[in-house]
Design a protein around this motif. Structure first.
Motif, PDB file in Angstrom:
ATOM      1  N   GLY A  96      18.833  27.237   8.358  1.00  0.00           N
ATOM      2  CA  GLY A  96      18.992  26.430   9.563  1.00  0.00           C
ATOM      3  C   GLY A  96      18.879  24.949   9.266  1.00  0.00           C
ATOM      4  O   GLY A  96      18.195  24.206   9.968  1.00  0.00           O
ATOM      5  N   ALA A  97      19.588  24.516   8.241  1.00  0.00           N
ATOM      6  CA  ALA A  97      19.432  23.144   7.754  1.00  0.00           C
ATOM      7  C   ALA A  97      20.039  22.108   8.683  1.00  0.00           C
ATOM      8  O   ALA A  97      19.699  20.922   8.592  1.00  0.00           O
ATOM      9  N   ALA A  98      20.960  22.506   9.567  1.00  0.00           N
ATOM     10  CA  ALA A  98      21.631  21.576  10.484  1.00  0.00           C
ATOM     11  C   ALA A  98      22.207  20.402   9.688  1.00  0.00           C
ATOM     12  O   ALA A  98      22.793  20.590   8.633  1.00  0.00           O
ATOM     13  N   LEU A 106      25.056  25.176   1.799  1.00  0.00           N
ATOM     14  CA  LEU A 106      25.803  26.422   1.868  1.00  0.00           C
ATOM     15  C   LEU A 106      26.237  26.655   3.307  1.00  0.00           C
ATOM     16  O   LEU A 106      25.393  26.793   4.193  1.00  0.00           O
ATOM     17  N   LEU A 107      27.535  26.679   3.547  1.00  0.00           N
ATOM     18  CA  LEU A 107      28.059  26.973   4.886  1.00  0.00           C
ATOM     19  C   LEU A 107      28.064  28.492   5.036  1.00  0.00           C
ATOM     20  O   LEU A 107      29.071  29.161   4.775  1.00  0.00           O
ATOM     21  N   ARG A 153      30.209  21.560  11.882  1.00  0.00           N
ATOM     22  CA  ARG A 153      30.033  20.130  12.146  1.00  0.00           C
ATOM     23  C   ARG A 153      28.760  19.580  11.498  1.00  0.00           C
ATOM     24  O   ARG A 153      28.837  18.600  10.730  1.00  0.00           O
ATOM     25  N   PRO A 154      27.579  20.139  11.759  1.00  0.00           N
ATOM     26  CA  PRO A 154      26.398  19.607  11.059  1.00  0.00           C
ATOM     27  C   PRO A 154      26.450  19.831   9.560  1.00  0.00           C
ATOM     28  O   PRO A 154      25.878  19.042   8.798  1.00  0.00           O
ATOM     29  N   ALA A 155      27.136  20.886   9.127  1.00  0.00           N
ATOM     30  CA  ALA A 155      27.238  21.134   7.689  1.00  0.00           C
ATOM     31  C   ALA A 155      27.968  19.990   6.987  1.00  0.00           C
ATOM     32  O   ALA A 155      27.659  19.674   5.831  1.00  0.00           O
ATOM     33  N   ARG A 156      28.924  19.357   7.673  1.00  0.00           N
ATOM     34  CA  ARG A 156      29.608  18.205   7.065  1.00  0.00           C
ATOM     35  C   ARG A 156      28.625  17.058   6.829  1.00  0.00           C
ATOM     36  O   ARG A 156      28.679  16.386   5.790  1.00  0.00           O
ATOM     37  N   ASP A 157      27.737  16.828   7.799  1.00  0.00           N
ATOM     38  CA  ASP A 157      26.710  15.795   7.595  1.00  0.00           C
ATOM     39  C   ASP A 157      25.758  16.190   6.469  1.00  0.00           C
ATOM     40  O   ASP A 157      25.310  15.338   5.691  1.00  0.00           O
ATOM     41  N   LEU A 158      25.440  17.481   6.397  1.00  0.00           N
ATOM     42  CA  LEU A 158      24.548  17.984   5.349  1.00  0.00           C
ATOM     43  C   LEU A 158      25.129  17.720   3.963  1.00  0.00           C
ATOM     44  O   LEU A 158      24.395  17.365   3.029  1.00  0.00           O
ATOM     45  N   VAL A 159      26.435  17.860   3.836  1.00  0.00           N
ATOM     46  CA  VAL A 159      27.081  17.583   2.549  1.00  0.00           C
ATOM     47  C   VAL A 159      26.858  16.124   2.152  1.00  0.00           C
ATOM     48  O   VAL A 159      26.588  15.817   0.985  1.00  0.00           O
ATOM     49  N   GLY A 160      26.922  15.215   3.125  1.00  0.00           N
ATOM     50  CA  GLY A 160      26.658  13.809   2.832  1.00  0.00           C
ATOM     51  C   GLY A 160      25.237  13.574   2.344  1.00  0.00           C
ATOM     52  O   GLY A 160      25.007  12.783   1.418  1.00  0.00           O
ATOM     53  N   VAL A 161      24.285  14.252   2.960  1.00  0.00           N
ATOM     54  CA  VAL A 161      22.887  14.149   2.520  1.00  0.00           C
ATOM     55  C   VAL A 161      22.754  14.661   1.092  1.00  0.00           C
ATOM     56  O   VAL A 161      22.059  14.073   0.260  1.00  0.00           O
TER      57      VAL A 161
END
Length: 210
Positions: free
Chosen positions: A66-68, A109-110, A91-99
């Motif tokens: 649940g990393a959001a 991991l999506l 959508r939040p996974a795209r931000d997670l990739v940036g982090v």
């Protein structure tokens, strides 16, 4: 309670708070290289702020469910070892990739935390399982992901009453989820996450030997 290596208390504009050293990600206040771990934005941050004995010492390999967009898991990666971050929503996974681009030890991991078989080939055995999922069946998610934890590992979970049943009494929901978890884990500590998060229960547990 002692904080993990890599987590310290710092003062931010007159407020003392836990903090990690890393790139700021969500508008949090900073003190040099240190960034405030805002307990209002993070259930695990609230658990540390409230003095729960998480068993974290620093450097652990972690699976985060649940990393959001990466608010909490960015702090975990700041002081941890390899950190696998599972998020279902694109959508939040795209931000997670940036982090993750700013943290070489963070692996997004999506995937769906209810289907650990879809990422079992990627995730190595871990020391810590952090769970913060907004779905029904939170106990089942913890049980399904027990497979990644060693017998001396830790489950750090934030149980969300409203995700299980909006109409039910939160205490009843917490009892049901804890009963569910109990088949795979020994619960060591629980605490309501007020005043930071309403109707949430912080849980520290260790896996029962397989």
């Amino acid at each position: 309670m002692s904080l993990p290596d890599g987590v310290e208390r710092h003062e931010f504009d007159g407020t003392t708070s836990v903090a990690t050293r890393g790139h700021p990600e969500y508008g949090e206040r900073t003190d040099g290289e240190w960034r405030r771990w805002d307990p209002h934005r993070s259930k695990l941050g609230a658990m540390l702020e409230l003095g729960m004995d998480t068993g974290l010492s620093g450097g652990e390999t972690t699976l985060y469910l649940g990393a959001a967009a990466g608010t909490t898991v960015s702090h975990v990666a700041d002081f941890g070892g390899p950190t696998y971050a599972v998020e279902f929503a694109p959508r939040p996974a795209r931000d997670l990739v940036g982090v993750a681009e700013r943290r070489s030890n963070l692996f997004p991991l999506l995937k769906d935390a209810r289907k650990p078989e879809t990422y079992a080939h990627v995730v190595e055995p871990v020391d810590v399982l952090v769970q913060d999922v907004a779905t029904r069946g939170q106990g089942r998610v913890a049980r399904l992901n027990r497979r990644f934890l060693g017998d001396d590992g830790r489950l750090l979970a934030a149980i969300k009453a409203r995700s299980e049943d909006v109409t039910a009494d939160p205490e009843s929901v917490f009892d049901e989820v804890l009963d569910d978890i109990g088949s795979e884990y020994e619960v060591l500590e629980t605490e309501r996450l007020s005043p930071y998060h309403d109707d949430h229960l912080g849980v520290v547990a260790r896996p029962r030997p397989e």
